[in-house]
Enzyme design. Sequence first.
Site, PDB file in Angstrom:
ATOM      1  N   CYS A 369      47.999  47.594  52.426  1.00  0.00           N
ATOM      2  CA  CYS A 369      48.583  46.260  52.495  1.00  0.00           C
ATOM      3  C   CYS A 369      49.108  45.867  51.138  1.00  0.00           C
ATOM      4  O   CYS A 369      48.874  46.533  50.158  1.00  0.00           O
ATOM      5  CB  CYS A 369      47.586  45.235  53.031  1.00  0.00           C
ATOM      6  N   GLU A 738      52.836  49.175  56.322  1.00  0.00           N
ATOM      7  CA  GLU A 738      51.566  48.456  56.417  1.00  0.00           C
ATOM      8  C   GLU A 738      51.551  47.363  57.479  1.00  0.00           C
ATOM      9  O   GLU A 738      50.509  46.761  57.726  1.00  0.00           O
ATOM     10  CB  GLU A 738      51.251  47.867  55.042  1.00  0.00           C
TER      11      GLU A 738
END
Lengths: 792, 291
Positions: A369, A738
């Site tokens: 992330c 992500e």
Amino acid sequence: MVLDELKIGGLGSSRRRVEDDRFIRGKGNYVDDIVLPGMLHMEILRSPVAHARIKKIDTTRAWDMPGVRLVLTGEMMAARNLAWMPTLSYDTQAVLATDKVRFQGQEVACVVADDPYIAKDAIEAIDVEYEVLPAIVSPEQALAPEAPLIRDDKANQQDNVIFDWEVGDKAGTDAAFARADVVSKIEMHYPRSHPSPIETCGSIADFDRATEKLTVYMTSQAPHIIRAAVALVAELPEHMIRIVSPDIGGGFGNKVPVYPGYVASILASILLERPVKWIEDKTSNLMSTGFGRDVYLQGEMALRADGKILAVRMHTDSDHGAFFSDAQPSKFKIGLMHSTFACYDIPTAHLTAKGVYTNKAPGGVAYRCSFRVTEAMYFQERMVQAAADDLGMDQAEFRRRNFVRDDDFPHRTAFGFLTDSGQYGKCLDVGLEAIGYEDFLKEKEEAAKRGKLLGIGISTMTEPLGAGNSREYDILGIKMFDSAELRVHMTGKAILRTGAKTQGQGHETTWGQIVAHELGIPAEDVLVEEGDTDTAPFGMGTYASRSTPVAGAAVSMVARKIRAKARKLAAHLLEASEEDIEWELGRFHLRGDPSRGVTIQECAMAAYSNLPDGLEPGLENVAYYDPPNLTWPFACYIATVEVDPGTGVWDVLRVVAVDDCGVRINPMIVEGQIMGGLTEAYAMANMQFITFDEEGNCIGGNYMDYLLPTAWETPGFELHEVVTPCPHHPIGAKGIGECATVGGPAAFVNAVMDALKGHDVRNIDMPLLPDRVYKAMTERTDVSGAPPLRME
Amino acid sequence: MYPPRFRYEAPQTIDEAIQLLSEGGGDAKILAGGQSLIPLLKLRFASPPLLVDINEIPGLDHLDFAADGSIRIGALCRHAALERSEELRVRQPTMAAAAGLVADPIVRNRGTFVGSLCHADPQGDWAAVMVALGGSLVAQGPNGRRSIPVKDLVHGPFQNALTHNEIGVEATVPAPQGTPLGGYLKLERRIGDFATVAVAASVDIEGGAVSRAGIGLVAVGSKTMDASDAAASLVGGPLTPESISSAADLAAEVAKPRSDHRGSADYKKHIVRTFVTRILTRVSSSLEKAA
């Protein structure tokens, strides 16, 4: 005849991954595959306890074992000023413990031996005497008034607080709450998870006394940052340091930080003047290296009765473990947590964030992330579902009413981000239609009559991917741009190097596609090389989905520089002026006479053999790209589940994913990224966490306890797309690696919570283990997953 | 993997293997499927100085079904052989139900049935099935063979009743007393995970009544638990909602689970009750359907 871009593996081609040939054949070259002459092996002794004073370390027995070359302790490191090292977040971290151990698994001593068996045996022959101290395993414990001080090594540290940070408009937010019709509140914990790449971390340090050159082969997602760190920590001249990241078996944020093992192996090689290899085992990787998440939320939303969100107020407590070592852009202490609610039109918002030390492994890394965006979007979508429930509104309709509208861009979010494009409503509609929303709601009602619990969960979000721009994003002051260098050889074949580092993302395949798109050179004619700091241009590496947004843009830009020079060569070859030359894919032709032209390959040959006066030979260039903004992909994930009322076990019925990552360079790779991300999202929601008992013992330090999902239980995924090109990226692409990990978990959890509607349950912390779901359902209570865990 | 140093022997006969175990004097370990032993070596939880690999010994991989319904399973019979056996499905539904739930397909290809019994892990699947079926382990040592009922085989976690120089050469399942029915239910966090809780329940049906019953419980105590009172309460009558419910309660009483990261003790007891109920209810409705 115009060149067909798909035939040369350009944009939009699902060409097969170049790198897979060697991976599938077992011919990859990972750090542990590298064997250097005279190489020794290092093993690390780790603390068995979470918090203790070190009374004594006796290494006599280990030194006496045949084949042992070196035993390193914190004391020996301290003599060289290397017992502590700076972290990527302006903190310090112990390389080898001197005073105290501060988490279970912390590095205490190292053995270097002729082979790894001897090194492992010798580790067991080091005797350490510990005086055990009380362990702290949660922010609540860390912030208690009588809590023991974990970082007593730091002169000005009076408590266990790392930072107190805030962003947004407090007064405006308070005012909005005062006039709200409904205030919706929810508390939750995003549990500690681990990126857990299949390849663990490791390094081979090779210091050559004769040349004074240090070469380090290592598992790094950001080799140039490591070179800078080694130059600063070890005080070696930067040009005499070469960091090589060979094939990397997955990173997921775990391979961004600097680990003590790297530093110890470097010192060992310098002392012994031989190559020293250190390869972590899986337990060490899970117990000691950068974890993800471990953040607590107190969230509130001010709502108008008609469903309009007036304001959002959030407070997070983040557990960083014993050292603040995760890489964050230095301006933003809790990463990009404040990107939360970016897809919603919220007039005002306020976020406070407190970071604390605990007796747990350091981390809080961006596990697949963009710096805490996973937590931000999970909190957002759980809060949104709770708010819709509190208003008695349909969860899809509530979202639709609050989305930023398509004609409202650029849009400044309440926390100050600038989103530049989006079709959030369309994305949601595609998802709802694919899942058959209305039909499912009917089916759910029917099923309820037969005692069956069905649920549907939605998660919509836009997230900031591709740090920087360099005005706002830096790590330790180093600006977050990236780079690409392209050399076109005389036969039209090329080598491309970037400052990014592929770890499975497929750069070797997709970068060639961008070159094919820009220059018409077939993708298969482009060799992509990354990870060697002696050859690659400087870049900040690959994480936070920044490769395509930043390094990928640099690839476009460098190819355009090449094209500009090739145009001069074409003009020369066609005996025309540059203004009369037109570009088509792979070829220049005379304006008005497309039959007279030269190919890019002919231009390349001319660059080495037939130059106009005054033009520099060769056809190569480098581009450094500083993006004007982040890219803002968006998505809608919808899951349907059935909960077994007798056991709390939940099964996934269907998963629909709608992703907009702009222009897709290689649709197959994009789909692979989405499926991989959804698999991780499912794992986090369903089974995966690392927790700790009262003594600070790590529960989840091996693959028997820390579960990776397999093909046997992972549900199938139905993928859909919306395409909104990024307005500022040279080819309109956005990050995608992500999105599903970030947006996916809330879809699963919201689905289970939807199935439990009517059971007076507001929240169950992930993972939604059957016993938690059963407890929530039968006792009609929220279930916290916060440590300490009771182990009998 | 970097285990501690050990000596490795691969004898060709059972007698040679027994001789090696005698020499080892209690420190030797038998290597059959290795699916538990190898991880223990890797993690350095165990450091036996001698490994006796029995895979070279011929004649130990049998899975034999006798005419009376009894079954013999050799020491080198892999889980996968049981899983793939059509005959097992017809002859012994409780075993067949468990065969596909042991660990994961990779482990099942290599791991052995008898090894699983001898390993005496309270989270092991097969010991509970054997307790439910009244099965036994045949051990061979310097003084010949003896048969040990599986319910008496396990003394505690990872402790079995074998002497240091005995090898479990075969497992036996007795002939059923009527139509063998039953099932195995396992709650696991993920395929391949150890059981949070699992239940094996077996009933033989003769003339509409239960002629024999057994219930074994997994992961709810320091060893495989034998819910013998629960099973006994079923014998002599037909399966009814009342008899099932009472047996389920009795079984839950036997369970002595601990709270851990897989679930709380109370929850695990609840699962025992639920699974006993579900298995027996399924048997009961299959009987109703057949009638």
